[in-house]
Design a protein around this motif. Structure first.
Motif, PDB file in Angstrom:
ATOM      1  N   ARG A 378     -18.814 -17.699  22.611  1.00 29.07           N
ATOM      2  CA  ARG A 378     -17.501 -18.343  22.501  1.00 29.07           C
ATOM      3  C   ARG A 378     -16.504 -17.575  23.354  1.00 29.07           C
ATOM      4  O   ARG A 378     -16.447 -16.345  23.285  1.00 29.07           O
ATOM      5  CB  ARG A 378     -16.997 -18.306  21.054  1.00 29.07           C
ATOM      6  CG  ARG A 378     -17.723 -19.281  20.173  1.00 29.07           C
ATOM      7  CD  ARG A 378     -17.068 -19.317  18.821  1.00 29.07           C
ATOM      8  NE  ARG A 378     -17.954 -19.974  17.885  1.00 29.07           N
ATOM      9  CZ  ARG A 378     -17.832 -19.900  16.576  1.00 29.07           C
ATOM     10  NH1 ARG A 378     -16.856 -19.183  16.037  1.00 29.07           N
ATOM     11  NH2 ARG A 378     -18.678 -20.528  15.790  1.00 29.07           N
ATOM     12  N   ILE A 379     -15.738 -18.312  24.137  1.00 31.42           N
ATOM     13  CA  ILE A 379     -14.688 -17.685  24.939  1.00 31.42           C
ATOM     14  C   ILE A 379     -13.450 -17.547  24.054  1.00 31.42           C
ATOM     15  O   ILE A 379     -13.066 -18.493  23.355  1.00 31.42           O
ATOM     16  CB  ILE A 379     -14.388 -18.536  26.178  1.00 31.42           C
ATOM     17  CG1 ILE A 379     -15.654 -18.593  27.048  1.00 31.42           C
ATOM     18  CG2 ILE A 379     -13.215 -17.974  26.949  1.00 31.42           C
ATOM     19  CD1 ILE A 379     -15.530 -19.455  28.260  1.00 31.42           C
ATOM     20  N   SER A 382      -6.447 -16.360  25.142  1.00 35.89           N
ATOM     21  CA  SER A 382      -5.886 -15.285  25.959  1.00 35.89           C
ATOM     22  C   SER A 382      -5.361 -14.123  25.124  1.00 35.89           C
ATOM     23  O   SER A 382      -5.325 -12.983  25.580  1.00 35.89           O
ATOM     24  CB  SER A 382      -4.784 -15.832  26.855  1.00 35.89           C
ATOM     25  OG  SER A 382      -3.832 -16.480  26.037  1.00 35.89           O
ATOM     26  N   PRO A 387     -11.097 -17.018  18.371  1.00 37.62           N
ATOM     27  CA  PRO A 387     -11.930 -17.768  19.296  1.00 37.62           C
ATOM     28  C   PRO A 387     -11.413 -19.197  19.445  1.00 37.62           C
ATOM     29  O   PRO A 387     -10.953 -19.790  18.477  1.00 37.62           O
ATOM     30  CB  PRO A 387     -13.306 -17.783  18.620  1.00 37.62           C
ATOM     31  CG  PRO A 387     -13.215 -16.857  17.474  1.00 37.62           C
ATOM     32  CD  PRO A 387     -11.786 -16.657  17.143  1.00 37.62           C
ATOM     33  N   GLU A 392     -17.634 -23.447  23.838  1.00 39.32           N
ATOM     34  CA  GLU A 392     -18.700 -22.672  23.208  1.00 39.32           C
ATOM     35  C   GLU A 392     -19.986 -23.145  23.879  1.00 39.32           C
ATOM     36  O   GLU A 392     -20.141 -24.331  24.119  1.00 39.32           O
ATOM     37  CB  GLU A 392     -18.736 -22.985  21.711  1.00 39.32           C
ATOM     38  CG  GLU A 392     -19.948 -22.426  21.025  1.00 39.32           C
ATOM     39  CD  GLU A 392     -19.961 -22.798  19.544  1.00 39.32           C
ATOM     40  OE1 GLU A 392     -18.991 -22.486  18.857  1.00 39.32           O
ATOM     41  OE2 GLU A 392     -20.958 -23.391  19.111  1.00 39.32           O
ATOM     42  N   LEU A 413     -19.096 -17.221  34.594  1.00 39.24           N
ATOM     43  CA  LEU A 413     -17.905 -16.951  33.773  1.00 39.24           C
ATOM     44  C   LEU A 413     -16.977 -16.058  34.588  1.00 39.24           C
ATOM     45  O   LEU A 413     -17.446 -15.185  35.322  1.00 39.24           O
ATOM     46  CB  LEU A 413     -18.283 -16.201  32.488  1.00 39.24           C
ATOM     47  CG  LEU A 413     -18.907 -16.998  31.351  1.00 39.24           C
ATOM     48  CD1 LEU A 413     -19.142 -16.090  30.144  1.00 39.24           C
ATOM     49  CD2 LEU A 413     -18.023 -18.163  30.949  1.00 39.24           C
ATOM     50  N   CYS A 417     -12.912 -12.231  31.452  1.00 38.85           N
ATOM     51  CA  CYS A 417     -12.883 -13.195  30.343  1.00 38.85           C
ATOM     52  C   CYS A 417     -13.397 -12.516  29.057  1.00 38.85           C
ATOM     53  O   CYS A 417     -14.386 -11.799  29.075  1.00 38.85           O
ATOM     54  CB  CYS A 417     -13.781 -14.347  30.768  1.00 38.85           C
ATOM     55  SG  CYS A 417     -14.160 -15.514  29.538  1.00 38.85           S
ATOM     56  N   ARG A 418     -12.704 -12.716  27.938  1.00 37.52           N
ATOM     57  CA  ARG A 418     -13.116 -12.095  26.661  1.00 37.52           C
ATOM     58  C   ARG A 418     -14.027 -13.060  25.908  1.00 37.52           C
ATOM     59  O   ARG A 418     -13.691 -14.244  25.764  1.00 37.52           O
ATOM     60  CB  ARG A 418     -11.854 -11.811  25.842  1.00 37.52           C
ATOM     61  CG  ARG A 418     -12.057 -10.974  24.599  1.00 37.52           C
ATOM     62  CD  ARG A 418     -12.269  -9.508  24.953  1.00 37.52           C
ATOM     63  NE  ARG A 418     -12.094  -8.674  23.777  1.00 37.52           N
ATOM     64  CZ  ARG A 418     -10.976  -8.042  23.472  1.00 37.52           C
ATOM     65  NH1 ARG A 418      -9.910  -8.147  24.254  1.00 37.52           N
ATOM     66  NH2 ARG A 418     -10.899  -7.296  22.386  1.00 37.52           N
ATOM     67  N   VAL A 419     -15.174 -12.564  25.438  1.00 34.04           N
ATOM     68  CA  VAL A 419     -16.136 -13.456  24.767  1.00 34.04           C
ATOM     69  C   VAL A 419     -16.663 -12.821  23.481  1.00 34.04           C
ATOM     70  O   VAL A 419     -16.627 -11.596  23.305  1.00 34.04           O
ATOM     71  CB  VAL A 419     -17.357 -13.767  25.683  1.00 34.04           C
ATOM     72  CG1 VAL A 419     -16.943 -14.585  26.882  1.00 34.04           C
ATOM     73  CG2 VAL A 419     -18.072 -12.499  26.098  1.00 34.04           C
ATOM     74  N   GLU A 434     -18.518  -8.452  20.587  1.00 38.77           N
ATOM     75  CA  GLU A 434     -17.355  -8.905  21.355  1.00 38.77           C
ATOM     76  C   GLU A 434     -17.114  -8.001  22.555  1.00 38.77           C
ATOM     77  O   GLU A 434     -17.279  -6.768  22.465  1.00 38.77           O
ATOM     78  CB  GLU A 434     -16.117  -8.901  20.454  1.00 38.77           C
ATOM     79  CG  GLU A 434     -14.896  -9.498  21.133  1.00 38.77           C
ATOM     80  CD  GLU A 434     -13.747  -9.681  20.156  1.00 38.77           C
ATOM     81  OE1 GLU A 434     -14.015  -9.993  18.973  1.00 38.77           O
ATOM     82  OE2 GLU A 434     -12.593  -9.491  20.572  1.00 38.77           O
ATOM     83  N   THR A 436     -15.839  -7.960  27.152  1.00 37.61           N
ATOM     84  CA  THR A 436     -15.208  -8.540  28.339  1.00 37.61           C
ATOM     85  C   THR A 436     -16.253  -8.719  29.429  1.00 37.61           C
ATOM     86  O   THR A 436     -17.107  -7.838  29.630  1.00 37.61           O
ATOM     87  CB  THR A 436     -14.109  -7.578  28.853  1.00 37.61           C
ATOM     88  OG1 THR A 436     -13.210  -7.348  27.777  1.00 37.61           O
ATOM     89  CG2 THR A 436     -13.363  -8.166  30.034  1.00 37.61           C
ATOM     90  N   VAL A 437     -16.192  -9.825  30.145  1.00 35.81           N
ATOM     91  CA  VAL A 437     -17.127 -10.063  31.249  1.00 35.81           C
ATOM     92  C   VAL A 437     -16.786  -9.118  32.399  1.00 35.81           C
ATOM     93  O   VAL A 437     -15.659  -9.124  32.898  1.00 35.81           O
ATOM     94  CB  VAL A 437     -17.055 -11.535  31.721  1.00 35.81           C
ATOM     95  CG1 VAL A 437     -17.926 -11.747  32.962  1.00 35.81           C
ATOM     96  CG2 VAL A 437     -17.486 -12.465  30.598  1.00 35.81           C
TER      97      VAL A 437
END
Ligand SMILES: [Fe+2]
Length: 471
Positions: A378-379, A382, A387, A392, A413, A417-419, A434, A436-437
């Motif tokens: 799930r992205i 901001s 979430p 998703e 991605l 981006c935080r996932v 959890e 960050t990409v």
């Protein structure tokens, strides 16, 4: 290549197929490496080639698989050369044909393992992955009704590899997975115990085959122990520990009723948790009362238990750390002769190299391990607090460390981006991871390799106890 069953009864998480994240598998096809696969194996099933589309990053969904050869017109060496000269490294088979391909591959695996034309690294990977596919099947039917021939075939291949190639152990060790699936543990122990026996002077191929079978089946009794107990986080209760400690006797019982199974194989299943000083279980046997092969199995078993990623440990130990613990427990738990041979095998493959390669360790803060399972991603919004409902999507994890996780996904991605990643595997007890990409690269198969670095909170959560465990 791994040829393992993927159907409604086999969760992807347990199939272990290295390409399960790839679009081809989602389309119902398995990639098969073309170069060294015997044509007699490929020609047992229809073979497809993938038509690649380029130019559009989302075009991975439009890949098509065209029938290349089937039955009447078999794949020839000329076809293979033509495909390879066109840059094609993989052909594809239908997932429905996987079991047929697996049986065909097992029956000629020993000849591949002994073929001087096949590089030992590739032969080792093929033997390892084929054994892994077989053990997934065996564990789903521990009555062993149809396992005799396949088990003999893969153990012949392991034995051939060890007899024909002086450095087979290094390549088998490099091919090993480090996840917590029982099939992984069984294949690791089997592919290490055979070179260990060879190192200790056993040169008889029939005996090496039996020793390989003993490695593959030593933990069979675990199929009768609840997976919640086996994978429980934290300390076990006395009752739970007692339940787990039944697995040697259960395994012995299952193996003793299989008429094709030798007494040695059943004995090793019964004795692999016995210690030299009588502190082991189930019968507190001492030194010479423990079969020598059971003593070899105890060392390989303990080493793999310490170096594998398991849900109840904060991290896996490095080879050097595991060796230090094994040596500190010798001769109390482990046979010094076996340990000396294991050390001779391991020094060029782990302990020494890890200590020398400090620059690599500095570059990578935490050791990474292969960890393949489906996952929902799930992205986050901001503000990184909640979430989003969407997007998703499904991805597949491929490695894990205390610092982060690697994923394969059909689309890229954005960096930064935080996932949240939700591994879809029964043994996984924490809800999500959890981060960050920090990396996104296109792979040769057209999907994306995405690196996620955990948040400091998530890194802290993954820091629990480590070390040996006799589960
Ligand atoms: Fe065990």
């Amino acid at each position: 290549m791994s040829v393992v069953e993927i159907d409604n009864n086999t969760p992807l998480a347990e199939c272990g197929f290295s390409g399960c994240a790839q679009p081809s598998v989602r389309a119902g096809f398995l990639p098969v490496p073309l170069q060294h696969m015997p044509l007699s194996v490929l020609n047992t099933v229809p073979v497809y080639v993938k038509a690649r589309t380029t130019g559009n990053r989302n075009a991975v969904f439009a890949d098509t698989y065209s029938l290349y050869t089937a039955g009447v017109v078999p794949l020839s060496e000329a076809d293979r050369e033509r495909l390879i000269s066109n840059g094609i490294r993989f052909v594809y088979v239908r997932i429905a044909d996987q079991r047929r391909l697996q049986r065909a591959l097992e029956s000629c695996l020993a000849s591949v393992a002994g073929d001087p034309e096949v590089p030992v690294s590739e032969a080792s990977a093929l033997v390892y992955e084929t054994s892994f596919g077989l053990m997934n099947e065996v564990l789903s039917d521990p009555t062993l009704r149809t396992a005799a021939d396949p088990l003999r075939h893969v153990c012949e291949a392991i034995s051939t590899l060890v007899v024909c190639h002086q450095n087979a152990f290094s390549h088998l060790f490099a091919a090993a997975r480090h996840d917590f699936f029982t099939a992984t543990h069984l294949v690791n122990v089997a592919t290490w115990i055979v070179p260990l026996a060879y190192q200790l002077g056993c040169k008889d191929e029939a005996e090496l085959i039996q020793i390989g079978q003993a490695g593959l089946l030593h933990d069979l009794g675990k199929v009768r122990v609840s997976s919640e107990i086996i994978n429980k986080e934290g300390e076990l209760t006395d009752e739970e520990r007692g339940e787990i400690r039944r697995h040697p006797e259960i395994g012995h019982e299952l193996l003793a009723t299989a008429d094709w199974c030798s007494e040695l194989v059943a004995t090793v299943a019964l004795q692999h948790h016995e210690h030299m000083d009588g502190s082991g279980y189930p019968h507190q046997l001492k030194s010479d009362a423990i079969h020598f092969v059971s003593r070899m199995c105890a060392v390989a078993d303990a080493f793999d238990a310490m170096t594998a990623v398991r849900p109840y440990k904060d991290r896996a130990l490095s080879a050097a750390e595991a060796m230090a613990i094994l040596q500190s427990e010798t001769p109390d738990k482990f046979d010094p002769r076996v340990m000396a041979a294991w050390f001779r095998l391991m020094v060029p493959n782990g302990a020494a190299r890890e200590e020398k390669d400090t620059s690599a360790r500095e570059r990578r803060e935490y050791p990474r391990f292969r960890f393949r399972c489906p996952a929902v991603v799930r992205i986050l919004s901001s503000d990184a607090q909640t979430p989003c409902e969407r997007p998703e999507f499904e991805a597949t994890t491929h490695n894990l460390s205390r610092g982060g996780i690697g994923l394969y996904h059909a689309c890229p991605l954005p960096l930064g981006c935080r996932v949240r990643v939700y591994p879809q595997v029964r043994a996984w007890t924490r809800e999500y991871l959890e981060g960050t990409v920090v990396r996104c690269r296109e792979t040769s198969e057209g999907s994306y390799d995405i690196g996620v670095e955990f948040t400091p909170e998530c890194k802290a959560l993954t820091r629990r106890r480590a070390g040996a465990d006799d589960r």
